[in-house]
Design a protein around this motif. Structure first.
Motif, short mmCIF file in Angstrom:
data_model
loop_
_atom_site.label_atom_id
_atom_site.label_comp_id
_atom_site.label_asym_id
_atom_site.label_seq_id
_atom_site.Cartn_x
_atom_site.Cartn_y
_atom_site.Cartn_z
N ASN A 14 74.06 3.89 -28.86
CA ASN A 14 73.75 2.81 -29.80
C ASN A 14 74.20 3.13 -31.22
O ASN A 14 74.82 2.31 -31.89
CB ASN A 14 72.24 2.53 -29.82
N ARG A 41 74.55 2.50 -23.55
CA ARG A 41 74.76 1.29 -22.77
C ARG A 41 76.24 1.18 -22.44
O ARG A 41 77.10 1.68 -23.17
CB ARG A 41 74.30 0.05 -23.55
N HIS A 63 61.78 2.92 -23.09
CA HIS A 63 63.21 2.72 -23.39
C HIS A 63 64.10 3.52 -22.43
O HIS A 63 64.04 4.76 -22.40
CB HIS A 63 63.45 3.19 -24.83
N LEU A 109 71.16 -6.56 -29.36
CA LEU A 109 71.68 -5.61 -30.36
C LEU A 109 72.92 -6.09 -31.13
O LEU A 109 72.88 -6.17 -32.37
CB LEU A 109 72.00 -4.27 -29.67
N TYR A 145 59.72 -7.17 -35.65
CA TYR A 145 60.14 -6.10 -36.56
C TYR A 145 59.17 -5.88 -37.72
O TYR A 145 59.51 -5.19 -38.67
CB TYR A 145 61.56 -6.39 -37.07
N ASN A 148 75.45 -4.35 -19.72
CA ASN A 148 75.25 -5.15 -20.95
C ASN A 148 76.50 -5.94 -21.31
O ASN A 148 77.58 -5.37 -21.45
CB ASN A 148 74.94 -4.22 -22.13
N ARG A 177 61.40 1.55 -28.70
CA ARG A 177 60.94 0.59 -27.68
C ARG A 177 60.16 1.38 -26.63
O ARG A 177 60.65 2.41 -26.15
CB ARG A 177 62.18 -0.06 -27.07
N GLU A 215 69.85 -3.01 -14.96
CA GLU A 215 68.59 -2.40 -15.41
C GLU A 215 67.60 -2.21 -14.26
O GLU A 215 66.64 -1.46 -14.38
CB GLU A 215 67.98 -3.24 -16.54
N PRO A 254 67.73 -2.46 -37.58
CA PRO A 254 66.65 -1.68 -36.97
C PRO A 254 67.09 -0.93 -35.71
O PRO A 254 67.11 -1.49 -34.61
CB PRO A 254 65.60 -2.75 -36.64
N TYR A 292 66.37 1.54 -32.81
CA TYR A 292 65.17 2.06 -32.14
C TYR A 292 65.30 3.57 -31.91
O TYR A 292 66.33 4.05 -31.43
CB TYR A 292 64.96 1.40 -30.78
P1 TYD Z 1 69.51 -4.99 -26.02
O1 TYD Z 1 70.67 -5.71 -26.63
O2 TYD Z 1 68.13 -5.53 -26.22
O3 TYD Z 1 69.85 -4.85 -24.47
P2 TYD Z 1 69.09 -3.98 -23.30
O4 TYD Z 1 67.79 -3.55 -23.81
O5 TYD Z 1 68.97 -5.01 -22.22
O6 TYD Z 1 70.03 -2.87 -22.98
O7 TYD Z 1 69.51 -3.50 -26.55
C1 TYD Z 1 70.64 -2.65 -26.39
C2 TYD Z 1 70.25 -1.30 -26.91
O8 TYD Z 1 70.03 -1.40 -28.33
C3 TYD Z 1 68.95 -0.75 -26.31
O9 TYD Z 1 69.06 0.65 -26.17
C4 TYD Z 1 67.91 -1.08 -27.37
C5 TYD Z 1 68.71 -0.98 -28.67
N1 TYD Z 1 68.22 -1.88 -29.78
C6 TYD Z 1 67.96 -1.33 -31.03
O10 TYD Z 1 68.11 -0.12 -31.27
N2 TYD Z 1 67.51 -2.17 -32.01
C7 TYD Z 1 67.32 -3.51 -31.80
O11 TYD Z 1 66.87 -4.23 -32.74
C8 TYD Z 1 67.63 -4.05 -30.50
C9 TYD Z 1 67.43 -5.50 -30.22
C10 TYD Z 1 68.08 -3.18 -29.52
#
Ligand code: TYD
Ligand code: NAD
Length: 350
Positions: A254, A219, A289, A195, A346, A184, A286, A132, A210, A212
């Motif tokens: 995702n 990823r 993002h 996630l 959330y 990841n 996020r 990242e 949820p 985003y």
């Molecule tokens: P995450 O597991 O937090 O890892 P990182 O942000 O370090 O890559 O998130 C992985 C992906 O999933 C990222 O694009 C954000 C998305 N995400 C959601 O859509 N919903 C969620 O509740 C979470 C925690 C992540």
């Protein structure tokens, strides 16, 4: 050889500690961890009585404590994983990330430097970092070891800063180091704020999933045990002052990943096809993002012969089974503090 592994009660650290304790009976492995919300000694209960293992409860932000521990044990090698690791938490509390990820890393570097006082023969500081730090990719391309750092979240900015300090200590004080930037991870013991484990847990409980934004974020997923193998290889065979990228050659949007997980979970739980997918809920994105992460892992592949040992299907199947078989672990880590975090994170969306 006395090796200090920091963050060994966390997700990736626990797999690294287990691998080193089991594979290197001649080494003494010290696991230093503050046991924050993310650290859990249950993760390594199977090896806690091994004669070549010791646990040290300490906080890397406590410079005096860290110096005293290094003076007492004079570690030959450090594998540094302790960190605040969740992007969403870094958005609400950036300072916690600076304290642990930047200052904590500096405390370790200073203690290592002081103990060996310039005589670094046979010593190594291994810093475990993330892809990242490179920021985000567009639809094309891969992160290589020479991609410029361009972090977008407080988490990745703090990891980038710590990477820079490790490199600076290498150049300035001649400290031997290696650094890896990994994509990841997923697998057993993954804390259910991230996630994959969050969604497995929510599906089990029939709670909304949820996603985003529009879910079109990509990823590159790597099975955690393959990361531990890579860390073992780089620690023993990596070249001094070098960086290695580690990735899964395994990009997923995702939303596609979530849909696959829903299919697997319906099968495992004996639910009617399509049941879990109905739980998908699109929520506010996020901030900042990153669109896409993808790793070019050809350097570690060519130089050290590393490649992932399991396919994503195998790794995900193993992971889902682990979470279903370890219901008590999941229940323990999702009580108390976790519930407060979940409600706050959330509350606007699901
Ligand atoms: P995450 O597991 O937090 O890892 P990182 O942000 O370090 O890559 O998130 C992985 C992906 O999933 C990222 O694009 C954000 C998305 N995400 C959601 O859509 N919903 C969620 O509740 C979470 C925690 C992540
Ligand atoms: P995690 O959050 O699961 O575990 C972190 C561990 O560090 C916990 O045991 C926690 O108690 C400990 N810790 C936190 N603050 C501490 C402090 N101040 N002093 C001592 N110990 C402290 O994290 P993880 O996902 O296992 O990540 C481990 C490392 O790997 C981190 O440095 C992270 O940046 C890096 N990384 C993670 C991923 C991933 O996908 N999870 C990918 C690439 C790199």
């Amino acid at each position: 050889m006395k090796i200090l592994i920091t963050g060994g009660a966390g997700f990736i650290g626990s797999h690294v500690v287990r691998r080193f304790v089991r594979n290197y009976p001649d080494y003494k492995i010290y696991n230093l961890d503050a046991l924050t919300y993310a650290g859990n000694l249950e993760n390594i209960s199977d090896i806690e009585h091994e004669p070549n293992y010791a646990f040290i409860k300490a906080d890397i932000t406590d410079a005096a404590a860290i110096t005293a521990i290094f003076k007492e044990h004079a570690f030959d090698g450090v594998i540094h994983l302790a960190a605040e690791s969740h992007v969403d938490r870094s958005i609400t509390d950036p300072l916690a990330f600076v304290n642990t990820n930047v200052l904590g890393t500096l405390n370790l570097l200073n203690a290592f430097k002081e103990v060996w006082a310039g005589n670094f023969d046979g010593k190594l500081f291994y810093h475990v970092s993330t892809d990242e730090v490179y920021g985000t990719l567009g639809a094309e391309g891969l992160f290589t070891e020479t991609t410029p750092y361009s972090p977008n979240s407080p988490y990745s900015a703090s990891k980038a800063a710590s990477d820079h300090f490790v490199r600076a200590y290498g150049e300035t004080y001649g400290m031997p180091f290696v650094l890896t930037n990994c994509s990841n991870n997923y697998g057993p013991n993954h804390f259910p704020e991230k996630l994959i484990p969050l969604f497995i847990n929510n599906i089990i409980q029939n709670k909304p999933l949820p996603v985003y934004g529009d879910g079109n974020y990509t990823r590159d997923w790597l099975f955690v045990k393959d990361h531990a193998v890579a860390i073992d290889l780089v620690f023993h065979k990596g070249k001094n002052h070098q960086t290695y990228n580690i990735g899964g050659f395994n990009e997923w949007k995702n939303i596609d990943l979530v849909k696959l997980l829903c299919v697997i979970m319906d099968e495992k739980l004996g639910r009617e096809k399509g049941t879990s997918e109905k739980l998908i809920t699109y929520v506010k994105d996020r901030p900042g993002h990153d669109l896409r992460y993808a790793i070019d892992a050809s350097k570690i592949n060519k130089e050290l012969g590393w490649e992932p040992s399991v396919t994503f299907e195998e790794g995900l199947d193993f992971t889902v089974n682990w979470f279903l078989d370890n219901h008590d672990w999941l229940k323990n880590v999702t009580s108390g503090e976790y519930l407060k975090y979940y409600e706050k994170q959330y509350s606007h969306g699901v």
